[in-house]
Design a protein around this motif. Structure first.
Motif, PDB file in Angstrom:
ATOM      1  N   ASP A   3      44.008  37.310  35.913  1.00 57.31           N
ATOM      2  CA  ASP A   3      42.932  36.324  36.039  1.00 57.31           C
ATOM      3  C   ASP A   3      42.383  36.270  37.468  1.00 57.31           C
ATOM      4  OD1 ASP A   3      41.256  34.127  36.031  1.00 57.31           O
ATOM      5  OD2 ASP A   3      42.777  32.718  35.308  1.00 57.31           O
ATOM      6  N   PRO A   4      41.142  36.706  37.698  1.00 57.77           N
ATOM      7  CA  PRO A   4      40.570  36.679  39.042  1.00 57.77           C
ATOM      8  C   PRO A   4      40.498  35.276  39.645  1.00 57.77           C
ATOM      9  CG  PRO A   4      39.219  38.052  37.599  1.00 57.77           C
ATOM     10  CD  PRO A   4      40.232  37.341  36.731  1.00 57.77           C
ATOM     11  N   ALA A   5      40.354  34.238  38.825  1.00 57.28           N
ATOM     12  CA  ALA A   5      40.249  32.868  39.340  1.00 57.28           C
ATOM     13  C   ALA A   5      41.511  32.441  40.084  1.00 57.28           C
ATOM     14  CB  ALA A   5      39.957  31.900  38.200  1.00 57.28           C
ATOM     15  N   VAL A   6      42.635  33.036  39.754  1.00 57.78           N
ATOM     16  CA  VAL A   6      43.897  32.699  40.415  1.00 57.78           C
ATOM     17  C   VAL A   6      43.827  33.008  41.912  1.00 57.78           C
ATOM     18  CG1 VAL A   6      46.361  33.300  40.539  1.00 57.78           C
ATOM     19  CG2 VAL A   6      45.274  32.910  38.312  1.00 57.78           C
ATOM     20  N   ALA A   7      43.116  34.055  42.282  1.00 55.36           N
ATOM     21  CA  ALA A   7      42.999  34.420  43.701  1.00 55.36           C
ATOM     22  C   ALA A   7      42.376  33.289  44.508  1.00 55.36           C
ATOM     23  CB  ALA A   7      42.174  35.694  43.850  1.00 55.36           C
ATOM     24  N   GLU A  43      43.167  28.768  48.424  1.00 52.96           N
ATOM     25  CA  GLU A  43      43.053  27.333  48.725  1.00 52.96           C
ATOM     26  C   GLU A  43      44.374  26.756  49.227  1.00 52.96           C
ATOM     27  OE1 GLU A  43      41.768  25.599  45.044  1.00 52.96           O
ATOM     28  OE2 GLU A  43      39.755  26.463  45.190  1.00 52.96           O
ATOM     29  N   THR A  44      45.482  27.342  48.816  1.00 59.05           N
ATOM     30  CA  THR A  44      46.788  26.811  49.191  1.00 59.05           C
ATOM     31  C   THR A  44      47.400  27.513  50.402  1.00 59.05           C
ATOM     32  OG1 THR A  44      48.039  28.308  47.747  1.00 59.05           O
ATOM     33  CG2 THR A  44      47.283  26.224  46.784  1.00 59.05           C
ATOM     34  N   ALA A  45      46.877  28.665  50.772  1.00 61.33           N
ATOM     35  CA  ALA A  45      47.476  29.454  51.852  1.00 61.33           C
ATOM     36  C   ALA A  45      46.993  28.977  53.227  1.00 61.33           C
ATOM     37  CB  ALA A  45      47.129  30.928  51.675  1.00 61.33           C
ATOM     38  N   PRO A  46      47.892  28.931  54.199  1.00 63.90           N
ATOM     39  CA  PRO A  46      47.519  28.556  55.563  1.00 63.90           C
ATOM     40  C   PRO A  46      46.918  29.769  56.287  1.00 63.90           C
ATOM     41  CG  PRO A  46      49.865  28.971  55.461  1.00 63.90           C
ATOM     42  CD  PRO A  46      49.324  29.152  54.063  1.00 63.90           C
ATOM     43  N   VAL A  47      45.627  30.022  56.072  1.00 63.98           N
ATOM     44  CA  VAL A  47      44.990  31.226  56.590  1.00 63.98           C
ATOM     45  C   VAL A  47      44.231  30.919  57.882  1.00 63.98           C
ATOM     46  CG1 VAL A  47      43.329  33.066  56.081  1.00 63.98           C
ATOM     47  CG2 VAL A  47      44.808  32.178  54.260  1.00 63.98           C
ATOM     48  N   ASN A 100      44.745  44.785  38.604  1.00 67.09           N
ATOM     49  CA  ASN A 100      44.732  43.448  38.006  1.00 67.09           C
ATOM     50  C   ASN A 100      43.769  42.510  38.715  1.00 67.09           C
ATOM     51  OD1 ASN A 100      46.419  43.575  35.716  1.00 67.09           O
ATOM     52  ND2 ASN A 100      48.190  43.718  37.044  1.00 67.09           N
ATOM     53  N   GLY A 101      43.218  41.587  37.952  1.00 67.29           N
ATOM     54  CA  GLY A 101      42.176  40.691  38.438  1.00 67.29           C
ATOM     55  C   GLY A 101      42.535  39.907  39.672  1.00 67.29           C
ATOM     56  N   VAL A 102      43.733  39.333  39.728  1.00 63.65           N
ATOM     57  CA  VAL A 102      44.092  38.514  40.885  1.00 63.65           C
ATOM     58  C   VAL A 102      44.186  39.365  42.149  1.00 63.65           C
ATOM     59  CG1 VAL A 102      46.623  38.577  40.592  1.00 63.65           C
ATOM     60  CG2 VAL A 102      45.559  36.638  41.714  1.00 63.65           C
ATOM     61  N   VAL A 103      44.706  40.565  42.046  1.00 61.69           N
ATOM     62  CA  VAL A 103      44.856  41.446  43.205  1.00 61.69           C
ATOM     63  C   VAL A 103      43.486  41.882  43.719  1.00 61.69           C
ATOM     64  CG1 VAL A 103      45.669  43.743  43.891  1.00 61.69           C
ATOM     65  CG2 VAL A 103      47.153  42.245  42.570  1.00 61.69           C
ATOM     66  N   VAL A 104      42.634  42.324  42.819  1.00 65.54           N
ATOM     67  CA  VAL A 104      41.301  42.792  43.223  1.00 65.54           C
ATOM     68  C   VAL A 104      40.464  41.642  43.767  1.00 65.54           C
ATOM     69  CG1 VAL A 104      39.159  43.885  42.422  1.00 65.54           C
ATOM     70  CG2 VAL A 104      41.378  44.752  41.637  1.00 65.54           C
ATOM     71  N   GLU A 105      40.494  40.499  43.099  1.00 67.20           N
ATOM     72  CA  GLU A 105      39.703  39.351  43.565  1.00 67.20           C
ATOM     73  C   GLU A 105      40.217  38.848  44.912  1.00 67.20           C
ATOM     74  OE1 GLU A 105      36.593  36.639  43.576  1.00 67.20           O
ATOM     75  OE2 GLU A 105      36.912  38.378  42.294  1.00 67.20           O
ATOM     76  N   LEU A 106      41.528  38.817  45.092  1.00 70.34           N
ATOM     77  CA  LEU A 106      42.078  38.403  46.385  1.00 70.34           C
ATOM     78  C   LEU A 106      41.601  39.359  47.477  1.00 70.34           C
ATOM     79  CD1 LEU A 106      43.861  36.390  47.904  1.00 70.34           C
ATOM     80  CD2 LEU A 106      45.807  37.889  47.414  1.00 70.34           C
ATOM     81  N   ARG A 112      40.926  45.954  35.741  1.00 69.06           N
ATOM     82  CA  ARG A 112      40.875  44.756  34.899  1.00 69.06           C
ATOM     83  C   ARG A 112      40.054  43.663  35.577  1.00 69.06           C
ATOM     84  NH1 ARG A 112      47.172  45.244  33.631  1.00 69.06           N
ATOM     85  NH2 ARG A 112      47.040  46.563  31.800  1.00 69.06           N
ATOM     86  N   HIS A 113      39.313  44.039  36.608  1.00 70.03           N
ATOM     87  CA  HIS A 113      38.463  43.085  37.323  1.00 70.03           C
ATOM     88  C   HIS A 113      37.026  43.290  36.854  1.00 70.03           C
ATOM     89  CE1 HIS A 113      36.233  41.282  40.697  1.00 70.03           C
ATOM     90  NE2 HIS A 113      37.286  40.479  40.783  1.00 70.03           N
ATOM     91  N   PRO A 114      36.250  42.217  36.723  1.00 67.29           N
ATOM     92  CA  PRO A 114      34.867  42.362  36.247  1.00 67.29           C
ATOM     93  C   PRO A 114      34.012  43.323  37.076  1.00 67.29           C
ATOM     94  CG  PRO A 114      35.477  40.032  36.347  1.00 67.29           C
ATOM     95  CD  PRO A 114      36.615  40.807  36.941  1.00 67.29           C
ATOM     96  N   SER A 115      34.334  43.496  38.345  1.00 63.34           N
ATOM     97  CA  SER A 115      33.558  44.396  39.206  1.00 63.34           C
ATOM     98  C   SER A 115      33.842  45.861  38.916  1.00 63.34           C
ATOM     99  CB  SER A 115      33.884  44.120  40.683  1.00 63.34           C
ATOM    100  OG  SER A 115      35.201  44.565  40.989  1.00 63.34           O
TER     101      SER A 115
END
Length: 193
Positions: A101-105, A110-114, A129-135, A161-164
């Motif tokens: 799921d790309p939305a997970v990225a 939002e939670t990471a201290p970046v 996978n979506g989360v890896v590519v979106e991140l 598995r990412h929409p892009s």
């Protein structure tokens, strides 16, 4: 007394992994140097190493960040962070397809201290996978440098598995190929199956 001879499969596996480690060591040395330079530059700018991997690749993120005796200025981003540090219910982690799921990225970022000077290392054997590519996409959009740990062979033979339609290796500044073959096994079954 002579040493016992390992079963043929064990010997073949030992030969394969020895060859793979030596090949990766030879072929990836320049990429490793460039990755080290990116990390050093980030640290010099006051940044840290942000490491992420989902599924089995989380083990690499655990090696990079938070390990005793390892790099201190580092942080491991994990899927559970969106529950522990975000607003997601614990049941969100029950989804067997969460890493697709790309939305997970977005929730993870939002939670990471970046910090703006941080460098990211994202591990994914397939890189699809979506989360890896979106991140990876979001990391680059925010101006961070990105190091990818992936299998070039597996990724090239797998549909994104990412929409892009992109893969992790398409986005990273530095790609470190782990040398793993396509698929989930390095050796065929002894009966040829």
């Amino acid at each position: 007394m002579t040493e016992p001879t390992p079963p043929a499969t064990a010997g073949a596996y030992l030969a394969l992994i020895t060859d793979t480690v030596q090949r990766v060591g030879r072929e990836q040395i320049d990429a490793v140097r460039r990755a080290a330079e990116l990390i050093t530059a980030s640290l010099d700018e006051g940044g840290i190493l942000q490491a992420f991997g989902s599924g089995h690749s989380e083990a690499l993120a655990m090696e990079l960040a938070g390990r005793a005796g390892g790099l201190v200025p580092s942080n491991r981003i994990a899927l559970r962070d969106m529950v522990l540090h975000g607003d997601q219910p614990r049941t969100a982690l029950d989804d067997p397809f969460l890493e697709r799921d790309p939305a997970v990225a977005h929730r993870l970022l939002e939670t990471a201290p970046v910090h703006p000077a941080d460098v990211f290392a994202i591990a994914s054997n397939s890189g699809i996978n979506g989360v890896v590519v979106e991140l990876a996409i979001q990391v680059k959009k925010r101006g961070h440098r990105l190091i990818a740990f992936t299998s070039a062979d597996h990724s090239a033979k797998s549909a994104s598995r990412h929409p892009s339609g992109r893969r992790l290796a398409d986005i990273a500044d530095i790609v470190l190929d782990n040398g793993a073959p396509y698929g989930d096994a390095a050796l065929p079954l002894p009966d040829g199956g």
